[in-house]
Design an enzyme around this catalytic site. Structure first.
Site, PDB file in Angstrom:
ATOM      1  N   LEU A  11       1.098  -1.039   0.360  1.00 34.19           N
ATOM      2  CA  LEU A  11       0.084  -0.173  -0.253  1.00 34.19           C
ATOM      3  C   LEU A  11       0.725   0.861  -0.085  1.00 34.19           C
ATOM      4  CD1 LEU A  11      -2.978   0.697   1.822  1.00 34.19           C
ATOM      5  CD2 LEU A  11      -1.601   1.950   1.939  1.00 34.19           C
ATOM      6  N   ILE A  12       0.643   2.014  -1.215  1.00 35.37           N
ATOM      7  CA  ILE A  12       1.594   3.325  -0.954  1.00 35.37           C
ATOM      8  C   ILE A  12       0.710   4.261  -0.745  1.00 35.37           C
ATOM      9  CG2 ILE A  12       3.044   4.337  -2.605  1.00 35.37           C
ATOM     10  CD1 ILE A  12       3.839   2.105  -4.062  1.00 35.37           C
ATOM     11  N   GLY A  49      -0.096   8.661  -1.320  1.00 36.31           N
ATOM     12  CA  GLY A  49      -0.333   9.807  -2.032  1.00 36.31           C
ATOM     13  C   GLY A  49       0.824   9.185  -3.813  1.00 36.31           C
ATOM     14  N   SER A  64      -1.143  10.333  -6.075  1.00 36.00           N
ATOM     15  CA  SER A  64      -1.639  10.916  -7.423  1.00 36.00           C
ATOM     16  C   SER A  64      -0.502  11.940  -8.940  1.00 36.00           C
ATOM     17  CB  SER A  64      -1.873  12.181  -7.059  1.00 36.00           C
ATOM     18  OG  SER A  64      -1.315  13.554  -5.810  1.00 36.00           O
ATOM     19  N   SER A  65       1.006  11.772  -7.796  1.00 39.97           N
ATOM     20  CA  SER A  65       1.635  12.248  -8.542  1.00 39.97           C
ATOM     21  C   SER A  65       3.232  12.194  -8.584  1.00 39.97           C
ATOM     22  CB  SER A  65       1.936  14.179  -8.411  1.00 39.97           C
ATOM     23  OG  SER A  65       2.104  14.902  -7.690  1.00 39.97           O
ATOM     24  N   ILE A  91       6.857  10.510  -6.386  1.00 36.26           N
ATOM     25  CA  ILE A  91       7.425   9.841  -5.921  1.00 36.26           C
ATOM     26  C   ILE A  91       6.197   9.065  -6.268  1.00 36.26           C
ATOM     27  CG2 ILE A  91       8.605   8.683  -4.099  1.00 36.26           C
ATOM     28  CD1 ILE A  91      10.063  11.503  -4.135  1.00 36.26           C
ATOM     29  N   GLY A  92       5.655   9.207  -5.077  1.00 33.38           N
ATOM     30  CA  GLY A  92       4.144   7.476  -5.255  1.00 33.38           C
ATOM     31  C   GLY A  92       3.477   6.953  -5.883  1.00 33.38           C
ATOM     32  N   SER A 107      13.176  13.049   3.911  1.00 32.40           N
ATOM     33  CA  SER A 107      13.674  13.520   2.528  1.00 32.40           C
ATOM     34  C   SER A 107      15.540  13.519   3.168  1.00 32.40           C
ATOM     35  CB  SER A 107      13.396  15.348   3.579  1.00 32.40           C
ATOM     36  OG  SER A 107      14.060  16.133   2.752  1.00 32.40           O
ATOM     37  N   TYR A 135       9.106  22.145   8.017  1.00 32.28           N
ATOM     38  CA  TYR A 135       8.389  20.953   7.163  1.00 32.28           C
ATOM     39  C   TYR A 135       9.960  20.154   7.392  1.00 32.28           C
ATOM     40  CZ  TYR A 135       9.671  17.931   2.938  1.00 32.28           C
ATOM     41  OH  TYR A 135      10.370  17.037   2.501  1.00 32.28           O
TER      42      TYR A 135
END
Ligand code: NAP
Length: 283
Positions: free
Chosen positions: A11-12, A14, A16-17, A19-20, A142, A155
């Site tokens: 299961l991944i 995020g 929609s765009s 790296i995910g 990150s 962040y």
């Protein structure tokens, strides 16, 4: 989508765009039954198109990492339909540019909500199922989870929090057969910068005494993204490595540049020395 228990289920979040999305395609290509989740399934067009082009099947489901009910419902649905959960990739996240005097505590809290508590929420829902399969918990943090970066206070605090949480959880999870890793990208040419959702030139105008420093930061960051950004597919290769390597390191950078950057601060670049130390406490 037909459920299959013969292949491993990942299961991944995020997807929609960026790296995910790329990780979902890479995982499906390598044989995982891939559950690609999005907070808004209406934004799945790019994902579906990429899956079609790659000739892979993907199970698309709704999951908003900040909504506990959607996380619980999605994880329960995956286990009910596929019979198992072998891996989770906490990828969803959102950048934020600001500094303390120019932002509210509520804004900082919101950054933590998505980037830290969202990860905790998904990990907590998934862990019993990962324990049942001897599975893997992979989280995209990150280089900003290791080195604090100017105008990224909130962040980086959230990504530091994730790194501390996962580094602490890793030996405990290992004691019940679950592997925990963090993946640390440097700049990646995804929707990440656009999704920060601020007009940076306007922010500079409104930054008061911080304007010269913010201007320099924005110029340096734009140059870094223009000259050195990886593609999402390149970064996703490291996610796949965390999912498939026999014994993945605790900490994996997605590029030599990210390794060199984090190496400025870390003597234990892959986390193995800390894991050996803290795992010995549980023997
Ligand atoms: P991206 O293209 O902006 O993708 C971020 C994804 O997270 C999108 O699918 C977004 O969905 C999703 N998301 C945001 N809030 C969410 C929520 N509440 N629930 C579920 N999904 C949510 O950026 P990316 O570069 O691929 O980012 C992926 C990860 O890499 C993030 O954790 C990011 O912090 C990390 N990262 C990125 C970079 C970089 O330079 N790009 C560098 C280091 C680390 P929507 O489309 O609905 O907004």
């Amino acid at each position: 989508m037909a459920s299959t228990v013969s292949s491993k289920v990942v299961l991944i979040t995020g997807t929609s765009s960026g790296i995910g999305l790329a990780a979902a395609i890479a995982a499906a290509r390598s044989g995982f039954t891939t559950v690609a989740t999005l907070r808004d399934p209406l934004r799945a067009d790019a994902l579906r198109k990429a899956a079609e082009e790659a000739g892979v099947e993907i199970d698309v489901r709704r999951l908003d990492v900040t909504d506990a009910a959607s996380v619980a419902e999605c994880v329960a649905g995956v286990v009910a339909d596929h019979g198992r959960l072998d891996a989770v990739v906490n990828n969803a996240g959102a950048g934020h540019v600001g500094t303390l005097e120019n932002e509210s505590v509520d804004e900082v809290r919101q950054v933590m909500e998505v980037n830290f508590f969202g990860v905790v929420q998904v990990a907590k829902a998934a862990l019993p199922h990962l324990r049942a399969t001897g599975g893997r918990l992979v989280t995209v943090t990150s280089v900003g989870g290791v080195i604090g970066q100017p105008f990224n206070e909130a962040y980086c605090a959230a990504k530091f929090a994730v790194e501390g949480f996962m580094e602490s959880l890793a030996p405990v999870a290992a004691s019940v057969g679950v592997s925990v890793s963090v993946v640390e990208p440097g700049p990646v040419a995804s929707e990440f910068v656009a999704n920060v959702g601020v007009d940076l030139d306007r922010s500079v105008e409104e930054a008061g005494p911080y304007a010269p420093a913010l201007q320099a930061y924005v110029a340096r960051t734009r140059a870094a993204f223009a000259s050195a950004a990886q593609t999402p597919a390149e970064a996703a290769e490291t996610v796949l490595q965390a999912l498939t390597a026999d014994r993945p390191a605790f900490r994996l950078q997605t590029s030599d540049a990210a390794r060199a950057f984090n190496g400025v601060k870390l003597a234990d670049l892959d986390g193995s020395a800390v894991q050996a130390l803290t795992t010995s406490w549980l023997a």
